[in-house]
Enzyme design. Sequence first.
Site, short mmCIF file in Angstrom:
data_model
loop_
_atom_site.label_atom_id
_atom_site.label_comp_id
_atom_site.label_asym_id
_atom_site.label_seq_id
_atom_site.Cartn_x
_atom_site.Cartn_y
_atom_site.Cartn_z
N HIS A 75 44.38 45.05 13.52
CA HIS A 75 43.85 43.89 13.50
C HIS A 75 44.75 43.40 14.39
CE1 HIS A 75 45.30 41.00 10.60
NE2 HIS A 75 44.71 41.41 9.72
N GLU A 127 40.96 43.16 3.31
CA GLU A 127 42.10 42.93 3.23
C GLU A 127 42.44 43.12 0.92
OE1 GLU A 127 44.70 43.23 5.33
OE2 GLU A 127 43.48 42.63 6.80
#
Length: 133
Positions: free
Chosen positions: A27, A108
């Site tokens: 990202h 994550e």
Amino acid sequence: MVKTNNSASASVAQKDDYPGRAYFIRHGESTSNERNIFAGVLDVDLTAFGRLQARRAGADIKKKGIKFDAVYVSHMRRARQTCEIALAESQALKSPDIPVEIDHRISEKSFGIFAGRNLNLPYLDILHKYFFV
């Protein structure tokens, strides 16, 4: 990858055994990156710079002529935003009917008590513990 046959021996898989390639895109810059804090499982947005990075990733994908027949993305906003922007820029789906699949296994790691706190905090704790007793 190891491919085995009926005997006890094994051989390395040949290039022909792989039908395609996998591409990974991280990202773009998130608000937590900008603020220098641990995000981990905190769901944060991209910054303006992060959106620019996503557009650049899309432009690179387009320039290389890459076309996707499947896309998987984390459930995190920053990852979904990056994916949407990069795909819009690149027009890289082989078909407009291909869905972008959210996969909760792509995520994550949790930073536990450090989530939302300054990235330097663990280092300061270590310094304090060992050097400023």
